[in-house]
Design a protein around this motif. Structure first.
Motif, mmCIF file in Angstrom:
data_model
loop_
_atom_site.group_PDB
_atom_site.id
_atom_site.type_symbol
_atom_site.label_atom_id
_atom_site.label_comp_id
_atom_site.label_asym_id
_atom_site.label_seq_id
_atom_site.Cartn_x
_atom_site.Cartn_y
_atom_site.Cartn_z
ATOM 1 N N LYS A 1 0.858 -1.183 0.000
ATOM 2 C CA LYS A 1 0.000 0.000 0.000
ATOM 3 C C LYS A 1 0.892 1.230 0.000
ATOM 4 C CE LYS A 1 -3.991 -1.979 2.414
ATOM 5 N NZ LYS A 1 -4.916 -1.845 3.569
ATOM 6 N N SER A 2 0.608 2.154 -0.895
ATOM 7 C CA SER A 2 1.388 3.385 -1.009
ATOM 8 C C SER A 2 0.457 4.579 -0.812
ATOM 9 C CB SER A 2 2.055 3.481 -2.383
ATOM 10 O OG SER A 2 2.862 2.345 -2.642
ATOM 11 N N TYR A 3 0.863 5.481 0.071
ATOM 12 C CA TYR A 3 0.089 6.686 0.348
ATOM 13 C C TYR A 3 0.946 7.893 -0.025
ATOM 14 C CZ TYR A 3 -2.160 3.272 3.438
ATOM 15 O OH TYR A 3 -2.770 2.155 3.952
ATOM 16 N N GLY A 4 0.385 8.816 -0.771
ATOM 17 C CA GLY A 4 1.151 9.988 -1.183
ATOM 18 C C GLY A 4 0.342 11.274 -1.073
ATOM 19 N N TYR A 5 1.008 12.336 -0.598
ATOM 20 C CA TYR A 5 0.397 13.658 -0.512
ATOM 21 C C TYR A 5 1.311 14.647 -1.219
ATOM 22 C CZ TYR A 5 -0.658 18.260 1.444
ATOM 23 O OH TYR A 5 -0.941 19.586 1.591
ATOM 24 N N THR A 6 0.734 15.477 -2.078
ATOM 25 C CA THR A 6 1.508 16.473 -2.818
ATOM 26 C C THR A 6 0.815 17.823 -2.732
ATOM 27 O OG1 THR A 6 2.285 14.811 -4.394
ATOM 28 C CG2 THR A 6 2.529 17.096 -5.040
ATOM 29 N N ARG A 7 1.600 18.869 -2.468
ATOM 30 C CA ARG A 7 1.077 20.229 -2.455
ATOM 31 C C ARG A 7 1.963 21.096 -3.334
ATOM 32 N NH1 ARG A 7 2.897 23.880 2.169
ATOM 33 N NH2 ARG A 7 4.626 23.884 0.708
ATOM 34 N N ALA A 8 1.356 21.823 -4.252
ATOM 35 C CA ALA A 8 2.078 22.753 -5.117
ATOM 36 C C ALA A 8 1.508 24.156 -4.903
ATOM 37 C CB ALA A 8 1.949 22.352 -6.584
ATOM 38 N N PHE A 9 2.400 25.141 -4.737
ATOM 39 C CA PHE A 9 1.928 26.488 -4.423
ATOM 40 C C PHE A 9 2.830 27.519 -5.090
ATOM 41 C CE2 PHE A 9 2.094 30.324 -1.769
ATOM 42 C CZ PHE A 9 0.754 30.690 -1.792
ATOM 43 N N GLN A 10 2.197 28.524 -5.703
ATOM 44 C CA GLN A 10 2.910 29.653 -6.294
ATOM 45 C C GLN A 10 2.167 30.927 -5.918
ATOM 46 O OE1 GLN A 10 3.284 29.617 -10.565
ATOM 47 N NE2 GLN A 10 5.109 30.893 -10.523
ATOM 48 N N THR A 11 2.842 31.831 -5.249
ATOM 49 C CA THR A 11 2.204 33.036 -4.712
ATOM 50 C C THR A 11 1.491 33.821 -5.816
ATOM 51 O OG1 THR A 11 3.912 33.185 -3.028
ATOM 52 C CG2 THR A 11 2.576 35.150 -3.414
ATOM 53 N N GLY A 12 0.232 34.083 -5.598
ATOM 54 C CA GLY A 12 -0.538 34.901 -6.521
ATOM 55 C C GLY A 12 -0.980 34.193 -7.780
ATOM 56 N N VAL A 13 -0.657 32.942 -7.924
ATOM 57 C CA VAL A 13 -1.020 32.239 -9.166
ATOM 58 C C VAL A 13 -1.976 31.094 -8.865
ATOM 59 C CG1 VAL A 13 -0.155 31.003 -11.186
ATOM 60 C CG2 VAL A 13 1.171 32.898 -10.192
ATOM 61 N N THR A 14 -1.495 30.048 -8.248
ATOM 62 C CA THR A 14 -2.349 28.879 -8.034
ATOM 63 C C THR A 14 -1.811 28.036 -6.899
ATOM 64 O OG1 THR A 14 -3.371 26.966 -9.111
ATOM 65 C CG2 THR A 14 -1.058 27.411 -9.635
ATOM 66 N N ALA A 15 -2.673 27.211 -6.374
ATOM 67 C CA ALA A 15 -2.286 26.229 -5.366
ATOM 68 C C ALA A 15 -3.093 24.963 -5.621
ATOM 69 C CB ALA A 15 -2.549 26.755 -3.959
ATOM 70 N N ALA A 16 -2.489 23.825 -5.389
ATOM 71 C CA ALA A 16 -3.170 22.551 -5.621
ATOM 72 C C ALA A 16 -2.651 21.519 -4.634
ATOM 73 C CB ALA A 16 -2.941 22.071 -7.052
ATOM 74 N N THR A 17 -3.540 20.630 -4.236
ATOM 75 C CA THR A 17 -3.151 19.524 -3.374
ATOM 76 C C THR A 17 -3.742 18.237 -3.946
ATOM 77 O OG1 THR A 17 -5.087 19.772 -1.946
ATOM 78 C CG2 THR A 17 -3.085 20.964 -1.309
ATOM 79 N N SER A 18 -3.072 17.126 -3.689
ATOM 80 C CA SER A 18 -3.601 15.843 -4.128
ATOM 81 C C SER A 18 -3.193 14.761 -3.141
ATOM 82 C CB SER A 18 -3.089 15.477 -5.531
ATOM 83 O OG SER A 18 -1.699 15.246 -5.517
ATOM 84 N N PHE A 19 -4.050 13.751 -3.010
ATOM 85 C CA PHE A 19 -3.784 12.596 -2.168
ATOM 86 C C PHE A 19 -3.959 11.349 -3.014
ATOM 87 C CE2 PHE A 19 -5.342 9.098 0.474
ATOM 88 C CZ PHE A 19 -4.298 8.989 1.377
ATOM 89 N N ASN A 20 -2.991 10.427 -2.924
ATOM 90 C CA ASN A 20 -3.027 9.208 -3.726
ATOM 91 C C ASN A 20 -2.940 7.988 -2.815
ATOM 92 O OD1 ASN A 20 -2.541 10.210 -6.750
ATOM 93 N ND2 ASN A 20 -1.234 11.398 -5.380
ATOM 94 N N LEU A 21 -3.752 6.994 -3.120
ATOM 95 C CA LEU A 21 -3.710 5.704 -2.432
ATOM 96 C C LEU A 21 -3.619 4.612 -3.485
ATOM 97 C CD1 LEU A 21 -4.025 3.682 -0.103
ATOM 98 C CD2 LEU A 21 -6.508 3.985 -0.295
ATOM 99 N N THR A 22 -2.560 3.812 -3.417
ATOM 100 C CA THR A 22 -2.373 2.708 -4.357
ATOM 101 C C THR A 22 -2.207 1.411 -3.580
ATOM 102 O OG1 THR A 22 -1.303 4.136 -5.986
ATOM 103 C CG2 THR A 22 -0.963 1.769 -6.223
ATOM 104 N N GLU A 23 -2.982 0.401 -3.946
ATOM 105 C CA GLU A 23 -2.883 -0.915 -3.333
ATOM 106 C C GLU A 23 -2.589 -1.937 -4.423
ATOM 107 O OE1 GLU A 23 -5.836 -1.625 0.023
ATOM 108 O OE2 GLU A 23 -6.901 -0.116 -1.168
ATOM 109 N N GLN A 24 -1.642 -2.820 -4.153
ATOM 110 C CA GLN A 24 -1.337 -3.837 -5.135
ATOM 111 C C GLN A 24 -1.020 -5.166 -4.453
ATOM 112 O OE1 GLN A 24 2.063 -1.614 -6.915
ATOM 113 N NE2 GLN A 24 3.197 -3.541 -6.648
#
Length: 377
Positions: free
Chosen positions: A169-192
């Protein structure tokens, strides 16, 4: 950078883990840093070189159980406010060895690899600040049978075969941020989950009274391989909307081969030196986007020493170094063996460190208590 970290963690949890062991495994071998490719008559032969059971002289049935009484993992992840750590208790190997009319047989159940690993990074690229946190939970179980016999007084052969099941099982969190432009977050769960057949043939040759040579190979053939990944993401352009994706895929590409060359140098009945070299071939796998990625070949060298003390006690100790393109592993293990008649009990410990070659990736240390017992009746 994120791709490098993901690749590093997937290397640890890929099918390469099922043919090579960076942590302690076996019976006596676990206390010799896995340097048992030329060892004679050890329950751990079923994993490293089954030909070692071909020279077994004892006609009694033996039952062996070994494991981690306590194991602790510490991680160097700067993105966590509190350093994550894990405590685990698990069996390493349970094996029954017994003589037959045609040679020596064994049945075994092993949990040779299990870990929970954390990773992370924080960097800026093209004015965008990116932070990632990742965790991988990995478990391998293997069960099988071994048969071994001698060709003559100097040469023995053996083969182990069975079924291996890997879950991850793999858990991942990513946050991308640029002042005054955009921000995004994502969470991923992978099971194999992968179920494979494995075969480990081996030879052991008594080249001289003071020198034994062992050679073994392990390979896998997949029965089934399935995986599913879920992704949840938001962005500043639509902060109240969660984008969800769900994909199933087959993660496995090519399975590895592992080759082990082991040697034992016998200085006296009370002193032996063991030296193993292991090579694991490169492998490939696929992610949820059906993109192929490669896991590089792995080399390992291990050195073990056995020294008899007064009475029925022996000191076992060893060191192993594993190298890949992504990381280096160092392992030290040691134990005290107590023998009574044909019964043996060993207690000791180990220390394992992992150093990623990418300075932005996180490493970890693992250490704990080991025990193993072998009873003949």
């Amino acid at each position: 950078m994120l791709l490098k970290i993901i690749s590093f963690l997937l290397l640890l949890g890929s099918s390469a883990s099922a043919v090579n062991y960076t942590g302690p495994v076996g019976h006596r071998e676990a206390f010799l840093a896995n340097s048992g490719g030329a060892m004679i008559d050890s329950p751990g032969n079923v994993l490293l070189n089954p030909a070692g059971l071909g020279f077994r002289q004892n006609k009694e049935t033996a039952l062996s159980v070994s494991g981690n009484a306590v194991a602790r993992q510490e991680f160097n992840v700067s993105q966590y406010s509190v350093d994550p750590e894990e405590m685990t208790v698990r069996p390493l190997l349970a094996a029954s060895v017994f003589p037959t009319q045609y040679g020596t047989m064994a049945v075994f159940l092993a949990n040779p690899t299990a870990f929970r690993i954390y990773g992370g990074s924080e960097y800026t690229t093209s004015g965008v600040a990116v932070k990632t946190l990742l965790r991988v939970d990995y478990q391998e179980l293997a069960t099988g049978v071994t048969f071994a016999n001698t060709v003559n007084s100097d040469l023995a052969w053996g083969v182990s075969a069975g079924v291996s099941m890997e879950t991850q099982k793999s858990y991942g969190y990513t946050r991308a941020f640029q002042t005054g432009v955009t921000a995004a977050t994502s969470f991923n769960l992978t099971e194999q989950k992968t179920i494979s057949l494995f075969v480990t043939p081996g030879l052991l040759y008594k080249a001289a009274d003071f020198w034994h040579i062992g050679l073994s190979m392990k390979t896998l053939a997949d029965i089934s391989s399935t995986a599913n990944t879920q992704r949840f993401a938001t962005s500043s352009s639509s902060p109240t909307t969660v984008e969800e994706t769900d994909r199933s895929f087959d993660p496995n590409g090519t399975n590895p081969f592992a080759y082990r060359l082991g040697q034992e140098f016998i200085f006296s009945p009370a002193n032996s030196l063991y030296f193993d070299i292991v090579y694991v071939s490169a492998t490939s796998a696929y992610n949820s986007n059906n993109e192929k990625y490669l896991n590089d070949e792995v080399w390992e060298g291990s050195l073990g020493y056995r020294h008899s003390l007064s009475g029925s006690y022996e000191l076992l100790t060893g060191y192993a170094y594993t190298q890949s393109q992504s990381a280096d592993f160092n392992m030290i293990s040691a134990g005290l063996s107590m023998n009574r008649r044909n019964n043996e009990f060993i207690v000791g410990g180990y220390y394992l460190s992992n150093t990623p070659k990418d300075a932005a990736s996180s490493g970890y240390n693992s250490y704990g208590i080991l025990f193993s017992s072998n009873v003949e009746y």
